[in-house]
Design an enzyme around this catalytic site. Structure first.
Site, PDB file in Angstrom:
ATOM      1  N   SER A  85       5.680  -7.701 -19.807  1.00  0.00           N
ATOM      2  CA  SER A  85       4.975  -7.933 -18.547  1.00  0.00           C
ATOM      3  C   SER A  85       4.058  -9.148 -18.591  1.00  0.00           C
ATOM      4  O   SER A  85       3.481  -9.467 -19.640  1.00  0.00           O
ATOM      5  CB  SER A  85       4.124  -6.706 -18.188  1.00  0.00           C
ATOM      6  N   HIS A 138       1.220  -0.013 -14.446  1.00  0.00           N
ATOM      7  CA  HIS A 138       1.870   0.679 -15.560  1.00  0.00           C
ATOM      8  C   HIS A 138       0.978   1.751 -16.185  1.00  0.00           C
ATOM      9  O   HIS A 138       1.452   2.846 -16.507  1.00  0.00           O
ATOM     10  CB  HIS A 138       2.314  -0.338 -16.618  1.00  0.00           C
ATOM     11  N   GLY A 185       0.801  -1.219   0.000  1.00  0.00           N
ATOM     12  CA  GLY A 185       0.000   0.000   0.000  1.00  0.00           C
ATOM     13  C   GLY A 185       0.833   1.269   0.000  1.00  0.00           C
ATOM     14  O   GLY A 185       0.299   2.355  -0.206  1.00  0.00           O
ATOM     15  N   VAL A 186       2.138   1.148   0.246  1.00  0.00           N
ATOM     16  CA  VAL A 186       3.047   2.298   0.178  1.00  0.00           C
ATOM     17  C   VAL A 186       3.654   2.302  -1.215  1.00  0.00           C
ATOM     18  O   VAL A 186       4.448   1.436  -1.558  1.00  0.00           O
ATOM     19  CB  VAL A 186       4.148   2.213   1.251  1.00  0.00           C
ATOM     20  N   GLY A 204       6.761   2.492  -6.697  1.00  0.00           N
ATOM     21  CA  GLY A 204       7.157   1.864  -7.950  1.00  0.00           C
ATOM     22  C   GLY A 204       7.165   2.826  -9.116  1.00  0.00           C
ATOM     23  O   GLY A 204       8.045   2.772  -9.983  1.00  0.00           O
TER      24      GLY A 204
END
Length: 482
Positions: A333, A421, A304-305, A308
């Site tokens: 991906s 993304h 949750g932090v 990225g």
């Protein structure tokens, strides 16, 4: 206030209110006597009862130690020393003992509702007045629980931040059944959002020359494409590769997240060449494209932090500085949710496909009468489908539909990797057949993979599209959507 007086006051506040005609414990029905004691009753007790992990005396001792950590009269250094001793105790404690410790944190260091109500009333009463600023400060202070201040003190010793991150990792699986742990977990997440802000993180390149202990952690934490050997990890750290991680100053030997990059002269369409340990390194003088083929979070306690997106931006900047000829930045991906989604939506896809496509599918052995069940069974051997197979076309269409579908309730892309993304400004560029033929790739997405393209001139435009609930995708992807 002395520790003894503080304990008596705290226990008195924790004890339930009783009426004057309440019967002594010995006169109560056996069923009532058999109920688990509350924390307040245990703190006021003398002996351990039933399957209680800690005795009343041990609970009171732990409570006093926790209070010493949060005591405003001692220095940060002294508070950190006390916190370190408690953390050492916790490391050796049994699971039931740890739960007792968490009960103390939850119940004895919670907000005081009366203080909050008084501060809020003063804040509302001073609206527009000269005292409003001070009233706002007092309200902010009232809304910070003693538990939050206590947890902050635990970050004051060298291993304290790692202790708190691991503590939250242990709490997360328990939240579904132990609802009383929610406030502790929420306060940890709130603290981590500040402490792990990207402004405080260091971007470091991880190479074959990095300490062996750090390279071993790449092997341990790799979450997308498992690393099978030292030869494998050496290949991923070769001259035509780059690996970068975010590190926190208080957790210098622990990467929080890392990304693996391949430098190529084209957009990658398969994992096999990237993971081929015998392949020669690419000619960096011809490299025009950076392929992000694996991004792994390493700390479950930081769920949750989000950092990225900042990692990718910082890595792009670092790569552009080192390789000015790089023009394209894309991913290769996985599509982790495809199989599960298709299992629920195969019937709808058949209906959307129309009579002509269903007629083509009926020519495939076993699909004489196309149905959702028969279609799913036929998809289970994707590597046997040739380029002209209607099944292959149908599977690509299914993947395009899945990737471009929004979760109607959450108003975000269905696929978690797409969510990441696309949220960073990328667009869905291309689907790749038989791109990941590993057991995991076949199990997740029938060996399909997807390229997300980071067009540096259109990141803001793509984010704006996503905010309007339109998923950015190339013309080739849009042409596949049923």
């Amino acid at each position: 206030m002395t520790t003894g007086n503080w304990l008596r006051d705290k226990v008195a506040r924790l004890m339930p209110q009783t009426s004057h005609d309440e019967k002594p414990a010995g006169d109560r029905p056996a069923a009532a006597r058999g109920r688990p004691r509350s924390l307040a009753q245990r703190l006021d007790g003398v002996v351990r009862k039933g399957d209680e992990a800690l005795s009343p005396r041990e609970l009171r001792r732990l409570l006093a130690e926790l209070q010493s950590v949060v005591d405003r009269q001692i220095s940060e250094v002294e508070a950190g020393r006390h916190a370190s001793e408690i953390a050492q105790w916790y490391a050796q404690a049994t699971a039931p003992q740890r739960m007792d410790w968490l009960r103390l944190l939850c119940e004895c260091f919670a907000h005081d509702p009366g203080v909050i109500q008084a501060a809020r009333a003063q804040y509302e009463a001073t609206q527009g007045g000269a005292e409003h600023g001070q009233a706002e400060i007092r309200l902010r202070q009232a809304l910070e629980s003693p538990r939050s201040r206590l947890l902050q003190r635990f970050a004051g010793f060298p291993q304290g931040l790692g202790f708190l991150v691991n503590l939250r990792a242990q709490l997360l699986p328990l939240l579904r059944t132990e609802k009383w742990l929610v406030p502790i977990e929420a306060e940890l997440e709130s603290l981590f959002s500040s402490w792990f802000d990207v402004a405080f993180l260091e971007l470091r390149r991880i190479s074959w020359d990095s300490p062996a202990s750090l390279v071993e952690k790449l092997i341990k934490y790799e979450a997308v494409h498992a690393i099978g050997s030292w030869a494998d990890v050496k290949n991923r750290l070769d001259s035509d590769r780059r690996c970068y991680g975010f590190f926190h100053p208080q957790m210098r030997d622990e990467p929080l997240i890392f990304v693996e990059v391949a430098l190529l002269d084209r957009m990658a369409d398969s994992m096999a060449p990237l993971l081929d340990e015998t392949a020669s390194a690419s000619d960096l003088s011809k490299a025009t494209t950076a392929i992000f083929y694996s991004i792994s979070n390493t700390q479950p306690g930081l769920r949750g932090v989000s950092f990225g997106d900042s990692l990718i931006k910082r890595v792009v900047e670092a790569l552009q500085e080192e390789f000015p000829k790089l023009r394209h930045f894309a991913t290769l991906s996985p599509i982790p949710g495809l199989r599960g989604w298709l299992a629920k939506n195969a019937g709808q896809l058949l209906a959307k496909a129309g009579p002509k496509v269903r007629q083509q599918l009926a020519q495939v052995p076993g699909l004489e009468q196309p149905s959702a069940e028969a279609l799913l069974a036929a998809f289970d051997a994707p590597l046997e489908l040739d380029e002209k197979s209607p099944l292959r076309r149908m599977l690509l269409q299914a993947a395009a539909c899945y990737l471009t579908e929004m979760d109607k309730k959450a108003e975000r892309p269905l696929d978690p990797v797409a969510r990441f993304h696309l949220g960073n400004g990328a667009r869905i560029e291309r689907l790749n057949w038989a791109a990941d033929t590993s057991a995991k790739g076949l199990r997740q997405s029938y060996a399909l993979m997807v390229n997300y393209l980071y067009d540096l001139n259109r990141l803001a435009k793509h984010r704006s599209q996503l905010a309007q609930r339109k998923i950015p995708a190339s013309g080739a992807i849009e042409a596949l959507v049923l």
